[in-house]
Design a protein around this motif. Structure first.
Motif, mmCIF file in Angstrom:
data_model
loop_
_atom_site.group_PDB
_atom_site.id
_atom_site.type_symbol
_atom_site.label_atom_id
_atom_site.label_comp_id
_atom_site.label_asym_id
_atom_site.label_seq_id
_atom_site.Cartn_x
_atom_site.Cartn_y
_atom_site.Cartn_z
ATOM 1 N N LYS A 44 0.838 -1.206 0.000
ATOM 2 C CA LYS A 44 0.000 0.000 0.000
ATOM 3 C C LYS A 44 0.869 1.251 0.000
ATOM 4 C CE LYS A 44 -4.295 -1.755 1.894
ATOM 5 N NZ LYS A 44 -5.308 -1.633 2.950
ATOM 6 N N LYS A 45 1.983 1.217 0.714
ATOM 7 C CA LYS A 45 2.928 2.334 0.664
ATOM 8 C C LYS A 45 3.434 2.494 -0.761
ATOM 9 C CE LYS A 45 7.473 3.936 2.120
ATOM 10 N NZ LYS A 45 8.024 4.164 0.801
ATOM 11 N N GLY A 46 3.710 1.367 -1.425
ATOM 12 C CA GLY A 46 4.165 1.397 -2.811
ATOM 13 C C GLY A 46 3.149 2.046 -3.731
ATOM 14 N N ILE A 47 1.883 1.756 -3.533
ATOM 15 C CA ILE A 47 0.824 2.362 -4.355
ATOM 16 C C ILE A 47 0.775 3.865 -4.123
ATOM 17 C CG2 ILE A 47 -1.674 2.489 -4.700
ATOM 18 C CD1 ILE A 47 -1.717 -0.574 -4.229
ATOM 19 N N ARG A 52 2.371 9.388 -6.102
ATOM 20 C CA ARG A 52 3.184 10.590 -5.923
ATOM 21 C C ARG A 52 4.228 10.744 -7.019
ATOM 22 N NH1 ARG A 52 7.837 10.758 -3.216
ATOM 23 N NH2 ARG A 52 7.407 8.774 -2.207
ATOM 24 N N ILE A 53 4.916 9.651 -7.392
ATOM 25 C CA ILE A 53 6.042 9.730 -8.327
ATOM 26 C C ILE A 53 5.587 9.565 -9.774
ATOM 27 C CG2 ILE A 53 8.222 8.656 -9.009
ATOM 28 C CD1 ILE A 53 8.502 7.865 -5.976
ATOM 29 N N THR A 59 -3.604 11.098 -6.441
ATOM 30 C CA THR A 59 -4.026 10.509 -5.172
ATOM 31 C C THR A 59 -4.461 9.073 -5.412
ATOM 32 O OG1 THR A 59 -4.831 12.675 -4.469
ATOM 33 C CG2 THR A 59 -5.598 10.780 -3.226
ATOM 34 N N ALA A 60 -4.017 8.159 -4.552
ATOM 35 C CA ALA A 60 -4.426 6.755 -4.644
ATOM 36 C C ALA A 60 -5.763 6.581 -3.930
ATOM 37 C CB ALA A 60 -3.374 5.854 -4.017
ATOM 38 N N LYS A 61 -6.717 5.954 -4.607
ATOM 39 C CA LYS A 61 -8.050 5.724 -4.045
ATOM 40 C C LYS A 61 -8.454 4.274 -4.309
ATOM 41 C CE LYS A 61 -9.095 10.121 -3.192
ATOM 42 N NZ LYS A 61 -9.519 10.661 -1.958
ATOM 43 N N LEU A 85 -6.018 5.839 -9.480
ATOM 44 C CA LEU A 85 -5.279 7.082 -9.314
ATOM 45 C C LEU A 85 -6.184 8.209 -9.778
ATOM 46 C CD1 LEU A 85 -1.635 6.333 -10.556
ATOM 47 C CD2 LEU A 85 -2.552 6.265 -8.228
ATOM 48 N N VAL A 86 -6.254 9.276 -8.986
ATOM 49 C CA VAL A 86 -7.108 10.412 -9.298
ATOM 50 C C VAL A 86 -6.245 11.658 -9.353
ATOM 51 C CG1 VAL A 86 -9.095 11.770 -8.555
ATOM 52 C CG2 VAL A 86 -9.026 9.320 -8.073
#
Length: 136
Positions: A44-47, A52-53, A59-61, A85-86
């Motif tokens: 989840k941190k990776g997502i 971000r990158i 934003t991950a949703k 991703l939004v």
């Protein structure tokens, strides 16, 4: 030397307020490492890192992923699922590919690889992702 109860009570009250604050600051300093990271937590941190990158500030949703546990150093685990991703009101839906996985690299660190493909191209968001990193 003895203190009267009237003088001692404010000192005890002050100590009861300050002591938990000091204990919390010592127990969890800024940037503290994760004590026992889990595969799903790392992924989840990776997502969020992908957003971000590779998503350039997206934003991950709707993160819906499952990862096989990696309890021992050297264990690899597959991850499956999807996320969105939004960015600027546009949403892209991504499905993880067969390359998505986690790897325990030490007792306190897990490496992730977020490999995914968008269902359809959305302007301003990547068509696919492939980002590796780690959580420690």
């Amino acid at each position: 030397m003895t203190h009267s109860p009237k003088k001692l009570l404010p000192l005890v009250a002050a100590a009861s307020i300050v002591a938990p604050t000091l204990t919390a600051a010592v127990a969890a300093p800024a940037g503290a490492a994760v004590k026992n990271p889990q595969a799903l937590q790392a992924f989840k941190k990776g997502i969020r890192d992908v957003a971000r990158i590779e998503g350039k500030g997206a934003t991950a949703k709707r993160i819906d992923v499952r990862c096989v546990a990696v309890p021992k150093v050297g264990d690899r685990g597959k991850c499956t699922g999807s996320f969105d991703l939004v960015k600027h009101g546009r949403t892209a839906h991504y499905v993880l590919t067969a390359k998505a996985r986690t790897l325990r690299i030490s007792p306190g660190a897990i490496e992730y690889r977020v490999a995914s493909k968008a269902d359809k191209k959305v302007q301003g968001l990547p068509g696919s992702t492939d980002l590796a990193g780690f959580l420690q």
